[in-house]
Design a protein around this motif. Structure first.
Motif, mmCIF file in Angstrom:
data_model
loop_
_atom_site.group_PDB
_atom_site.id
_atom_site.type_symbol
_atom_site.label_atom_id
_atom_site.label_comp_id
_atom_site.label_asym_id
_atom_site.label_seq_id
_atom_site.Cartn_x
_atom_site.Cartn_y
_atom_site.Cartn_z
ATOM 1 N N UNK A 97 0.823 -1.213 0.000
ATOM 2 C CA UNK A 97 0.000 0.000 0.000
ATOM 3 C C UNK A 97 0.857 1.264 0.000
ATOM 4 N N UNK A 98 2.150 1.115 -0.255
ATOM 5 C CA UNK A 98 3.046 2.271 -0.287
ATOM 6 C C UNK A 98 4.250 1.941 -1.163
ATOM 7 N N UNK A 99 4.815 2.968 -1.768
ATOM 8 C CA UNK A 99 6.042 2.782 -2.548
ATOM 9 C C UNK A 99 6.990 3.931 -2.265
ATOM 10 N N UNK A 100 8.260 3.634 -2.275
ATOM 11 C CA UNK A 100 9.295 4.644 -2.088
ATOM 12 C C UNK A 100 10.096 4.776 -3.361
ATOM 13 N N UNK A 101 10.296 6.028 -3.785
ATOM 14 C CA UNK A 101 11.055 6.320 -4.990
ATOM 15 C C UNK A 101 12.051 7.439 -4.682
ATOM 16 N N UNK A 102 13.283 7.294 -5.180
ATOM 17 C CA UNK A 102 14.326 8.278 -4.901
ATOM 18 C C UNK A 102 13.939 9.660 -5.409
ATOM 19 N N UNK B 266 6.869 13.813 -8.613
ATOM 20 C CA UNK B 266 6.478 13.407 -9.971
ATOM 21 C C UNK B 266 5.347 12.388 -10.009
ATOM 22 N N UNK B 267 4.977 11.862 -8.840
ATOM 23 C CA UNK B 267 3.922 10.853 -8.793
ATOM 24 C C UNK B 267 2.565 11.452 -8.433
ATOM 25 N N UNK B 268 2.548 12.740 -8.066
ATOM 26 C CA UNK B 268 1.294 13.404 -7.797
ATOM 27 C C UNK B 268 1.083 13.732 -6.337
ATOM 28 N N UNK B 269 -0.149 14.088 -6.013
ATOM 29 C CA UNK B 269 -0.546 14.498 -4.676
ATOM 30 C C UNK B 269 -1.758 13.679 -4.228
ATOM 31 N N UNK B 270 -2.106 13.731 -2.944
ATOM 32 C CA UNK B 270 -3.291 12.998 -2.483
ATOM 33 C C UNK B 270 -4.513 13.324 -3.340
ATOM 34 N N UNK B 271 -5.228 12.277 -3.728
ATOM 35 C CA UNK B 271 -6.385 12.438 -4.593
ATOM 36 C C UNK B 271 -6.084 12.146 -6.044
ATOM 37 N N UNK B 272 -4.807 12.304 -6.439
ATOM 38 C CA UNK B 272 -4.414 11.951 -7.804
ATOM 39 C C UNK B 272 -4.362 10.433 -7.927
ATOM 40 N N UNK C 86 -4.780 -2.099 -13.087
ATOM 41 C CA UNK C 86 -4.647 -1.677 -11.692
ATOM 42 C C UNK C 86 -4.565 -0.156 -11.618
ATOM 43 N N UNK C 87 -5.493 0.435 -10.893
ATOM 44 C CA UNK C 87 -5.527 1.880 -10.717
ATOM 45 C C UNK C 87 -5.416 2.175 -9.225
ATOM 46 N N UNK C 88 -4.528 3.096 -8.878
ATOM 47 C CA UNK C 88 -4.274 3.435 -7.484
ATOM 48 C C UNK C 88 -4.616 4.898 -7.220
ATOM 49 N N UNK C 89 -5.165 5.169 -6.051
ATOM 50 C CA UNK C 89 -5.416 6.548 -5.645
ATOM 51 C C UNK C 89 -4.426 6.911 -4.543
ATOM 52 N N UNK C 90 -3.711 8.007 -4.717
ATOM 53 C CA UNK C 90 -2.741 8.449 -3.723
ATOM 54 C C UNK C 90 -3.469 8.970 -2.486
ATOM 55 N N UNK C 91 -3.071 8.467 -1.331
ATOM 56 C CA UNK C 91 -3.689 8.908 -0.082
ATOM 57 C C UNK C 91 -2.759 9.791 0.744
ATOM 58 N N UNK D 97 13.723 10.075 -0.190
ATOM 59 C CA UNK D 97 12.773 9.350 -1.033
ATOM 60 C C UNK D 97 11.381 9.965 -0.905
ATOM 61 N N UNK D 98 10.631 9.881 -2.020
ATOM 62 C CA UNK D 98 9.211 10.186 -1.977
ATOM 63 C C UNK D 98 8.512 8.961 -1.398
ATOM 64 N N UNK D 99 7.704 9.148 -0.407
ATOM 65 C CA UNK D 99 6.904 8.064 0.161
ATOM 66 C C UNK D 99 5.473 8.287 -0.313
ATOM 67 N N UNK D 100 5.001 7.405 -1.177
ATOM 68 C CA UNK D 100 3.682 7.558 -1.786
ATOM 69 C C UNK D 100 2.779 6.434 -1.294
ATOM 70 N N UNK D 101 1.811 6.783 -0.468
ATOM 71 C CA UNK D 101 0.855 5.794 0.020
ATOM 72 C C UNK D 101 -0.373 5.807 -0.887
ATOM 73 N N UNK D 102 -1.005 4.640 -1.044
ATOM 74 C CA UNK D 102 -2.101 4.551 -2.005
ATOM 75 C C UNK D 102 -3.106 3.478 -1.607
ATOM 76 N N UNK D 103 -4.256 3.507 -2.285
ATOM 77 C CA UNK D 103 -5.258 2.451 -2.170
ATOM 78 C C UNK D 103 -5.731 2.113 -3.571
ATOM 79 N N UNK D 104 -6.182 0.880 -3.748
ATOM 80 C CA UNK D 104 -6.670 0.457 -5.057
ATOM 81 C C UNK D 104 -8.068 0.998 -5.284
#
Length: 208
Positions: free
Chosen positions: A25-30, A56-62, A127-132, A198-205
């Motif tokens: 439910x989360x990914x880290x990118x440099x 570059x991965x967006x903001x919550x809601x994207x 697979x579509x993810x929404x950034x939380x 790192x960017x920490x991007x949490x998401x839900x499907x």
């Protein structure tokens, strides 16, 4: 109502499986480029909670549509209907076809070859993810809980994988979640010891 922004994001087959199984439910990118410049200024000026759109991965809601290794079945004669009343399945995915499996051998028999995830069109996305949540932190600040949310497998999980443990990269497993994440990060060319931002991007499907 503002338009929902979508961006593509690449995931390996093991990480796709982790997402599908609900383990990731989360990914880290440099952090790279202008993001690093912003961090330098942020730290130098001690600015509290700066607002920016540099991730570059967006903001919550994207939303993020997942690009994964795939096969375009159109015109191959092997399209099929998983549901008799449903549509033809026009794409196959490496995450569903582990190396050495019956389906993988059948793929070879038909002469079908995978296409790299970078070439996946939006139409093939399943697979579509929404950034939380989005934040910036040092790589080594990851917690045990967050390591598990990254979808890592523990060494003690290999029994669940049956005959697949040897092709799942057992060398990236440890009994410690943080160590498993360190091994995973290093296995894809990341420099753990450098402890990068790192960017920490949490998401839900969400439904594609």
């Amino acid at each position: 109502m503002p338009e929902i922004k979508e961006r593509p994001i690449l995931f390996s087959a093991p990480m796709v499986r982790a997402i599908l199984e609900g383990r990731k439910t989360v990914t880290r990118r440099a952090v790279k480029g202008s993001g690093l410049v912003w961090l330098d200024n942020f730290l130098a000026e001690y600015v509290a909670d700066p607002e920016n759109n540099l991730c570059p991965y967006g903001n919550p809601g994207d939303r993020l549509w997942v690009r994964e290794t795939f096969i375009d079945l159109r015109g191959t004669g092997v399209e099929h209907r998983p549901d008799p009343d449903g549509p033809l399945q026009r794409y196959a995915y490496a995450a569903d076809c582990r190396p050495g499996s019956h389906s993988d051998e059948a793929r070879k028999d038909f002469g079908l070859k995978y296409k790299p995830s970078i070439h996946m069109p939006r139409a093939a996305c399943r697979i579509l993810l929404e950034i939380t949540d989005v934040r910036v932190e040092r790589l080594q600040d990851i917690t045990e809980e967050q390591s598990k949310a990254e979808g890592v497998r523990l060494y003690t999980d290999h029994a669940e994988l049956g005959d697949w443990w040897h092709v799942e990269g057992i060398e990236t497993y440890s009994a410690d979640p943080r160590k498993s994440f360190e091994l995973l990060w290093s296995s894809v060319g990341g420099a753990w010891q450098a402890n990068p931002w790192v960017w920490v991007v949490e998401f839900k499907r969400v439904t594609p």
